[in-house]
Design a protein around this motif. Structure first.
Motif, PDB file in Angstrom:
ATOM      1  N   THR A  27     -31.927  -6.954 -78.062  1.00 31.19           N
ATOM      2  CA  THR A  27     -32.374  -7.562 -79.289  1.00 31.19           C
ATOM      3  C   THR A  27     -33.278  -6.490 -79.733  1.00 31.19           C
ATOM      4  O   THR A  27     -33.683  -5.575 -78.935  1.00 31.19           O
ATOM      5  CB  THR A  27     -33.115  -8.857 -79.177  1.00 31.19           C
ATOM      6  N   GLU A  29     -36.412  -5.410 -83.370  1.00 28.56           N
ATOM      7  CA  GLU A  29     -37.283  -6.100 -84.400  1.00 28.56           C
ATOM      8  C   GLU A  29     -37.059  -5.110 -85.788  1.00 28.56           C
ATOM      9  O   GLU A  29     -36.931  -3.961 -85.833  1.00 28.56           O
ATOM     10  CB  GLU A  29     -38.887  -5.988 -83.979  1.00 28.56           C
ATOM     11  N   ASN A  56     -35.001  -9.630 -84.437  1.00 29.31           N
ATOM     12  CA  ASN A  56     -36.250 -10.386 -84.735  1.00 29.31           C
ATOM     13  C   ASN A  56     -36.481 -10.048 -86.075  1.00 29.31           C
ATOM     14  O   ASN A  56     -36.598  -8.778 -86.515  1.00 29.31           O
ATOM     15  CB  ASN A  56     -37.405 -10.272 -83.809  1.00 29.31           C
ATOM     16  N   THR A  58     -39.964 -10.733 -88.057  1.00 30.03           N
ATOM     17  CA  THR A  58     -41.059 -11.093 -87.781  1.00 30.03           C
ATOM     18  C   THR A  58     -41.834 -11.896 -88.902  1.00 30.03           C
ATOM     19  O   THR A  58     -41.361 -11.884 -90.107  1.00 30.03           O
ATOM     20  CB  THR A  58     -42.184  -9.705 -87.637  1.00 30.03           C
ATOM     21  N   SER A  69     -40.319 -14.708 -92.922  1.00 27.18           N
ATOM     22  CA  SER A  69     -39.474 -14.481 -91.932  1.00 27.18           C
ATOM     23  C   SER A  69     -38.074 -14.888 -92.346  1.00 27.18           C
ATOM     24  O   SER A  69     -37.030 -14.567 -92.090  1.00 27.18           O
ATOM     25  CB  SER A  69     -39.830 -14.927 -90.546  1.00 27.18           C
ATOM     26  N   SER A  73     -34.645 -13.194 -92.657  1.00 21.84           N
ATOM     27  CA  SER A  73     -33.572 -13.608 -91.564  1.00 21.84           C
ATOM     28  C   SER A  73     -32.146 -13.900 -92.416  1.00 21.84           C
ATOM     29  O   SER A  73     -31.053 -13.469 -92.148  1.00 21.84           O
ATOM     30  CB  SER A  73     -33.798 -14.796 -90.888  1.00 21.84           C
ATOM     31  N   VAL A  84     -33.037 -13.281 -85.215  1.00 21.19           N
ATOM     32  CA  VAL A  84     -34.164 -14.366 -84.722  1.00 21.19           C
ATOM     33  C   VAL A  84     -35.189 -14.324 -85.457  1.00 21.19           C
ATOM     34  O   VAL A  84     -36.152 -13.607 -85.878  1.00 21.19           O
ATOM     35  CB  VAL A  84     -34.355 -13.493 -83.382  1.00 21.19           C
ATOM     36  N   GLN A  86     -38.557 -15.535 -86.425  1.00 20.53           N
ATOM     37  CA  GLN A  86     -40.039 -15.853 -85.904  1.00 20.53           C
ATOM     38  C   GLN A  86     -40.708 -16.743 -86.626  1.00 20.53           C
ATOM     39  O   GLN A  86     -40.666 -16.816 -87.826  1.00 20.53           O
ATOM     40  CB  GLN A  86     -40.742 -14.604 -85.820  1.00 20.53           C
ATOM     41  N   ASN A 111     -31.016 -18.400 -84.177  1.00 24.31           N
ATOM     42  CA  ASN A 111     -32.035 -18.077 -83.118  1.00 24.31           C
ATOM     43  C   ASN A 111     -33.427 -18.138 -83.574  1.00 24.31           C
ATOM     44  O   ASN A 111     -33.729 -17.792 -84.755  1.00 24.31           O
ATOM     45  CB  ASN A 111     -31.973 -16.663 -82.439  1.00 24.31           C
ATOM     46  N   VAL A 113     -37.860 -17.806 -82.526  1.00 24.36           N
ATOM     47  CA  VAL A 113     -38.918 -17.268 -81.624  1.00 24.36           C
ATOM     48  C   VAL A 113     -40.192 -17.906 -82.045  1.00 24.36           C
ATOM     49  O   VAL A 113     -40.554 -17.829 -83.096  1.00 24.36           O
ATOM     50  CB  VAL A 113     -39.010 -15.743 -81.389  1.00 24.36           C
ATOM     51  N   GLN A 191     -39.010 -13.173 -74.955  1.00 26.18           N
ATOM     52  CA  GLN A 191     -39.036 -11.709 -75.069  1.00 26.18           C
ATOM     53  C   GLN A 191     -40.604 -11.385 -74.591  1.00 26.18           C
ATOM     54  O   GLN A 191     -41.719 -12.149 -74.923  1.00 26.18           O
ATOM     55  CB  GLN A 191     -38.907 -11.388 -76.732  1.00 26.18           C
ATOM     56  N   HIS A 284     -35.743  -6.180 -75.095  1.00 24.04           N
ATOM     57  CA  HIS A 284     -35.970  -6.393 -76.388  1.00 24.04           C
ATOM     58  C   HIS A 284     -36.861  -4.970 -76.800  1.00 24.04           C
ATOM     59  O   HIS A 284     -37.754  -4.876 -76.485  1.00 24.04           O
ATOM     60  CB  HIS A 284     -37.180  -7.604 -76.597  1.00 24.04           C
TER      61      HIS A 284
END
Length: 310
Positions: A27, A29, A56, A58, A69, A73, A84, A86, A111, A113, A191, A284
């Motif tokens: 993964t 970011e 990810n 953020t 985010s 996404s 992912v 967040q 996903n 986080v 992560q 990650h």
């Protein structure tokens, strides 16, 4: 192959599949931009698309305002990169958090986080009111209840419930007590903070394996290159980041114009060591703002494009 993680078959996505089958996961970011233009997200997604299992996006990192985010996404998803999303507890109460959980599920974001989040005084609105109606463990319980029981915190039923993989973050130092608590709360992958001291991380992973946590939660070790002496000093000041003296001497022992290349070589060596470490489910890679350097690192570490693994 890493240790397969027990992930329910109905949880979708490439990252879930990698953890379920024991395929070494990758993964990265993407930090959303400060302006009302998502071109930087599209550009980063294009660079990472063939190299990562998920990326990810953020959530107002550093408590500074950026494109959300959720929006980031959706852009990543449209660009063919599994996001992912967040979520932090800093800015929203439980009504807004549950609304965003439902939105993520409804829009196919596979996903999450979940984190407590940095305090406002650390960001660009130091006088903002912090919410923290829930903390990260409370948000994890909320998401798990919503997904597995189809129920809001109020007890009201939701139909259909969302389907997503639940993740957390952790600092790999001392006994893995905090990780054990997060796994008990519902975390299916974690992560970690940057790993520069492979020996210390190996000791931490021994504790993870002793408790069987690696079979219940995919551990993605945080990695990234130190590309300058300024970055070295910055990272050394982050709580939870430990830079071994040997690595610092190595980076300070080369000409300034060679520090970046040496930092990349050190990162590649770390990834290679982590691939051989029992219980590590993947890495990650954190190089926010310089995503173009990630394929170079992965390729040198023997982690080629992921297209064939989809």
């Amino acid at each position: 192959m890493s240790t397969p993680t027990v992930i329910p078959a109905e949880i979708p996505g490439r990252l879930a599949d990698a953890l379920r089958t024991g395929r070494f996961a990758v993964t990265a970011e993407i930090g959303p931009p400060r302006g009302a233009d998502v071109t930087p997200i599209r550009r980063a997604a294009g660079v990472l698309r063939d190299w990562v299992d998920a990326v990810n996006v953020t959530d107002n990192q550093g408590a500074s305002v950026r494109v959300s985010s959720f929006a980031g996404s959706l852009v990543a998803l449209a660009e063919g990169v599994e996001p992912v999303m967040q979520m932090t507890c800093r800015d929203r109460n439980r009504i807004a958090l549950q609304s965003d959980l439902l939105a993520a599920g409804a829009m196919g974001i596979p996903n999450l986080v979940l984190m407590t989040g940095d305090r406002p005084e650390q960001g660009d609105h130091a006088d903002a009111t912090a919410v923290f109606d829930l903390d990260s463990s409370g948000l994890m319980t909320t998401a798990r209840t919503l997904r597995d029981r189809g129920m809001l915190l109020s007890g009201r039923a939701v139909d259909p419930p969302p389907r997503f993989l639940l993740g957390a973050v952790d600092n790999p130092s001392g006994p893995p007590d905090r990780l054990a608590q997060k796994v008990a709360g519902g975390a299916e992958f974690v992560q970690t903070q940057f790993v520069f001291d492979v020996g210390a991380f190996s000791d931490w992973m021994a504790g993870v394996r002793d408790r069987g946590l690696d079979e219940r939660c995919g551990v993605l070790a945080g990695v990234g290159p130190i590309r300058s002496l300024r970055a070295l000093e910055f990272l050394a000041g982050i709580p939870g980041v430990v830079i071994p003296e040997a690595l610092e001497r190595r980076l300070r022992g080369v000409p300034v114009d060679q520090v970046a290349a040496e930092g990349v070589r050190a990162c590649v060596e770390t990834v290679q060591a982590l691939r051989e470490m029992p219980g590590v489910a993947g890495v990650h890679v954190m190089v926010v703002g310089d995503e173009r350097g990630i394929p170079e690192i992965l390729d040198a570490a023997g982690l080629g494009p992921r297209v064939a693994a989809t």
